[in-house]
Design a protein around this motif. Structure first.
Motif, PDB file in Angstrom:
ATOM      1  N   ARG A  73      71.741  51.301 -39.089  1.00  0.00           N
ATOM      2  CA  ARG A  73      70.742  50.889 -38.098  1.00  0.00           C
ATOM      3  C   ARG A  73      70.051  52.102 -37.484  1.00  0.00           C
ATOM      4  NH1 ARG A  73      74.719  46.840 -37.118  1.00  0.00           N
ATOM      5  NH2 ARG A  73      75.647  47.930 -35.339  1.00  0.00           N
ATOM      6  N   SER A  74      70.823  53.148 -37.194  1.00  0.00           N
ATOM      7  CA  SER A  74      70.218  54.344 -36.628  1.00  0.00           C
ATOM      8  C   SER A  74      69.266  55.016 -37.614  1.00  0.00           C
ATOM      9  CB  SER A  74      71.307  55.335 -36.202  1.00  0.00           C
ATOM     10  OG  SER A  74      72.056  54.822 -35.130  1.00  0.00           O
ATOM     11  N   ALA A 103      78.867  43.934 -39.364  1.00  0.00           N
ATOM     12  CA  ALA A 103      77.936  44.635 -38.483  1.00  0.00           C
ATOM     13  C   ALA A 103      78.678  45.537 -37.500  1.00  0.00           C
ATOM     14  CB  ALA A 103      77.065  43.623 -37.737  1.00  0.00           C
ATOM     15  N   HIS A 133      68.616  48.131 -27.854  1.00  0.00           N
ATOM     16  CA  HIS A 133      68.679  49.190 -28.861  1.00  0.00           C
ATOM     17  C   HIS A 133      67.363  49.961 -28.819  1.00  0.00           C
ATOM     18  CE1 HIS A 133      68.824  51.261 -32.717  1.00  0.00           C
ATOM     19  NE2 HIS A 133      70.110  50.985 -32.773  1.00  0.00           N
ATOM     20  N   SER A 136      71.674  45.415 -40.881  1.00  0.00           N
ATOM     21  CA  SER A 136      70.684  46.400 -40.433  1.00  0.00           C
ATOM     22  C   SER A 136      69.313  45.886 -40.849  1.00  0.00           C
ATOM     23  CB  SER A 136      70.957  47.775 -41.055  1.00  0.00           C
ATOM     24  OG  SER A 136      70.015  48.725 -40.591  1.00  0.00           O
ATOM     25  N   ARG A 137      68.404  45.806 -39.889  1.00  0.00           N
ATOM     26  CA  ARG A 137      67.129  45.140 -40.091  1.00  0.00           C
ATOM     27  C   ARG A 137      66.217  45.882 -41.066  1.00  0.00           C
ATOM     28  NH1 ARG A 137      64.694  44.002 -34.213  1.00  0.00           N
ATOM     29  NH2 ARG A 137      63.061  43.067 -35.502  1.00  0.00           N
ATOM     30  N   ARG A 171      67.595  53.353 -39.873  1.00  0.00           N
ATOM     31  CA  ARG A 171      66.598  52.337 -40.241  1.00  0.00           C
ATOM     32  C   ARG A 171      66.654  52.021 -41.733  1.00  0.00           C
ATOM     33  NH1 ARG A 171      60.861  53.300 -37.425  1.00  0.00           N
ATOM     34  NH2 ARG A 171      60.674  51.109 -38.024  1.00  0.00           N
TER      35      ARG A 171
END
Length: 578
Positions: free
Chosen positions: A200-201, A191, A532, A11-12, A203
């Motif tokens: 990811r959702s 992932a 995304h 997750s970025r 953040r």
């Protein structure tokens, strides 16, 4: 002293904070045998801990709110079912009564036995389900040792910490984020896991497969994590922290600047409209797509409905999910992809298939739908019933022959007739599209295109199948390359066929949301991209600075390139294009 741990980005984003370690092995396990007189008391201790764990889960569920509530509640329910499973509970009782184990030791034995079963599975998704067992056992162990580990139980209330653990339960992500946890370092996971999807959702940066994290970190260590690269810096230097602060300022400036683009058209400087759609599978994705001004949903993955349970969702349940999706997009077009599962994942969804040596090339996607027509008819009926709430398109994955398209269209028409006969209100006509991800479909597209209303390009699999490279095999990372000349020529052929037939074509793969590829995709003639929802504003910002006509002039040079180095030389020239 500064040192660096390696992992994989799931997750970025980046986070700087104090490490807070949580691992099942840290719970005190008493391995001394029980006396017969102690068995009854130990059984009571276990039952009290199980009851406490169930109570905690009920409390968590009652506090859920917001767009992720439904998805998180389903994970909590799955853990509650494990705690109530008679086989699970009776197995623990037997270990205490017959084996004379303390409750903590019985839990550890049960955990080790069940985890070994999951770790032996070949499929990455199924292996990730071992996390559920870890989370449930860890919760009961925590209840057993609560008096002696108060500080550990206060983890969620700490601010400015990064959780370091073997795994983290999806149900824990929202409360942890609400209480200030900044990111996650996991020794396992992928992932593909539910936790990574939710991170990811939300953040929240996440690094997985950082195998040395628990053995090389201590509670309170200052750490800097990078969810893009998968790197973890322990005891970062002043220079590292300065770099992080610079990144924070850049992100804040970017967010402020890009927020102003939410209601802005995506249009190149020479006036060409580039439509940016969103890929989605969670309610939070749909909300973010609306907020960031998506042109619609370019790819709704329905697999999540199947994989969060061990039985096939019925027509009514699917209908409600698709209806909420369509209503959530407020009249914008929604593209729903039919089930894309293979033998490696079908069993977990309650679909019985024979075991296959190579599921990626086996009965998956449309092949599964045609093998099990009742499965497909249920899904088609649910999709068609949503068509009265807004524009819906049906996308079929893994198409490789024109006969498959004809068969699916007949099934759609039959389902539509049945629904109208039964009194359902549905649209007069339906758009049918094919996901072009098999090279055979790309090559045969001229003979297929008249039977299709639109086309979607799935570059993730198209690259994999064209290059015969498993995209999940880290040993082949350098070979999996969307810039391979053969891939670019296939993309060019697909785009050209669609243009001649006047059929819309959308690219849905990961490269659609990667700004390193945006110029190239526009140069090749694409005007519809699906990504995304978190990436929409970043891509829009870049597109609005580009000149499509100038980029298009470089398309012949891209297709003349004979190797990847040649492609990259042309890309360098694209960077300099206005």
């Amino acid at each position: 002293m500064r040192h660096q741990l390696e992992g994989s980005g799931a997750s970025r984003g980046m986070a700087l904070g104090r490490a807070r370690l949580e691992q099942p092995s840290r719970f005190l396990v008493d391995e001394t045998p029980l006396e017969q007189s102690e068995v009854a008391g130990e059984l009571q201790r276990l039952d009290n801990a199980l009851a406490s764990a169930r109570h905690e889960l009920r409390g968590l569920r009652d506090k859920l709110a917001g767009p992720l509530a439904r998805e998180v509640a389903e994970f909590i329910d799955a853990h509650s079912l494990i705690l109530q499973d008679p086989e699970f509970v009776n197995g623990l009782h037997e270990l205490i009564e017959t084996g004379r184990y303390h409750a903590s030791a019985a839990l550890k034995l049960q955990r080790d036995s069940l985890v070994a079963v999951f770790e032996a599975m070949d499929d990455p998704y199924l292996r990730s389900r071992r996390e559920d067992i870890e989370h449930v056992i860890g919760r009961v162990q925590g209840a057993l040792s609560r008096e002696s580990s108060v500080e550990e139980r206060k983890l969620a209330s700490r601010v400015g910490e990064i959780l370091v653990s073997d795994t983290v339960a999806p149900a824990e992500l929202v409360p942890l984020a609400e209480h200030g946890v900044l990111g996650f370092i996991l020794t396992s996971g992928s992932a593909l896991s539910h936790s990574a999807i939710l991170a990811r959702s939300l953040r929240l940066p996440m690094v997985v497969n950082s195998h040395a994290a628990l053995s090389h970190l201590q509670d309170g260590d200052l750490i800097l994590i990078d969810g893009d690269s998968g790197k973890v810096i322990v005891h970062p230097t002043a220079q590292d922290i300065a770099g992080y602060r610079h990144w924070q300022r850049e992100v804040a400036q970017q967010d402020e600047r890009r927020a102003r683009l939410r209601g802005v058209e995506t249009r190149t400087v020479d006036g060409a409209e580039i439509r940016l759609f969103a890929n989605a599978e969670l309610a939070a994705d749909v909300a973010q797509a609306r907020t960031n001004g998506a042109a619609g949903i370019g790819l709704y993955r329905t697999e999540f409905l199947y994989l969060q349970r061990n039985q096939v969702p019925g027509e009514e349940e699917q209908f409600q999910a698709y209806r909420d999706l369509v209503l959530g997009m407020g009249g914008l077009p929604v593209t729903i992809r039919t089930l894309d599962l293979g033998a490696d994942k079908a069993d977990s969804a309650g679909i019985v298939l024979d075991e296959e040596p190579n599921p990626a090339l086996g009965v998956r996607g449309v092949r599964l739908s045609l093998r099990k027509p009742q499965l497909m008819q249920t899904q088609l009926r649910a999709i068609l019933r949503t068509s009265c709430y807004g524009p819906v398109r049906i996308l079929v994955p893994m198409i490789s022959a024109v006969e498959e398209i004809s068969t699916i269209r007949r099934m759609i028409l039959e389902c539509a007739r049945e629904l109208r006969t039964q009194g359902y209100e549905i649209a007069d006509s339906f758009e049918l599209g094919a996901m072009i991800e098999v090279p055979a479909a790309a090559i045969a597209l001229p003979s297929m295109i008249r039977k299709l209303d639109f086309v979607a390009i799935g570059t993730n699999d198209l690259v994999q199948y064209t290059l015969a490279v498993d995209r999940n095999n880290s040993e082949l990372d350098t070979l999996y390359d969307p810039l391979h000349p053969a891939v670019l020529r296939l993309l060019s052929q697909i785009i050209a066929v669609c243009a001649r037939a006047n059929r819309p074509v959308t690219l849905c793969g990961e490269i659609a949301g990667d700004t390193r590829f945006t110029r190239l995709l526009i140069a090749m003639g694409l005007t519809d991209l699906s990504m995304h929802p978190a990436l929409l504003l970043e891509v829009r910002e870049l597109v609005n600075t580009l000149d499509r006509s100038a980029l298009r002039k470089h398309a012949p040079a891209l297709l003349r390139a004979t190797d990847r180095a040649g492609v990259r030389r042309v890309l360098a020239r694209l960077e300099d294009a206005p």
